[in-house]
Design a protein around this motif. Structure first.
Motif, PDB file in Angstrom:
ATOM      1  N   ASN A 114     -74.487  92.367  46.361  1.00 39.47           N
ATOM      2  CA  ASN A 114     -73.362  91.433  46.450  1.00 39.47           C
ATOM      3  C   ASN A 114     -72.101  92.005  45.822  1.00 39.47           C
ATOM      4  N   ASP A 131     -68.819  92.411  48.191  1.00 40.01           N
ATOM      5  CA  ASP A 131     -67.526  91.799  47.901  1.00 40.01           C
ATOM      6  C   ASP A 131     -66.451  92.840  47.609  1.00 40.01           C
ATOM      7  N   LEU A 143     -62.092  88.028  46.513  1.00 36.83           N
ATOM      8  CA  LEU A 143     -63.352  88.774  46.597  1.00 36.83           C
ATOM      9  C   LEU A 143     -63.543  89.689  45.395  1.00 36.83           C
TER      10      LEU A 143
END
Length: 126
Positions: A98, A102, A75
């Motif tokens: 995003n 993550d 990630l």
């Protein structure tokens, strides 16, 4: 069965990555365009498989600590190689959500990994 918040959290986290992993298979061609290295669809499938494997490990407790450690690394790689460049090249808002998602999920994976550290072995039935 006694469900603590820790167990519920692990279940929710694992189920989330089943969905993320399946999404990589369902939308592989669409996702391949953001892969920063050659072989886009291959990497989308491989990372989807990694997410599914991590989810299964989390849900079963088998190799869960290692799976969470590796999932966290995956990630953070996504955040740094996909979402950070999007923020730099297309404006902060393009990849901010995003990137933060993550980053937070990667950190959570490492926290969850530590919940599996040195669990006491249950006595085997005689």
């Amino acid at each position: 069965m006694n469900f603590s918040t820790l167990k519920i959290g692990r279940i929710l986290y694992g189920l989330t990555f089943i969905i993320f992993g399946l999404n990589h298979f369902i939308n592989a061609s669409m996702m391949s365009g953001i892969v920063p290295i050659p072989g886009g669809v291959f990497w989308v499938y491989l990372t989807g498989l990694a997410m599914l494997a991590a989810a299964i490990a989390i849900l079963t407790g088998k190799q869960a600590r290692l799976a969470c450690q590796l999932l966290g690394i995956l990630l953070f790689i996504f955040a740094l190689t996909i979402h950070l460049p999007a923020m730099i090249n297309q404006g902060v808002m393009a990849g901010l959500t995003n990137f933060l998602k993550d980053t937070a999920l990667g950190g959570a994976a490492w926290v969850i990994a530590e919940t599996y550290a040195e669990q006491p072995k249950q006595a085997e039935a005689a």
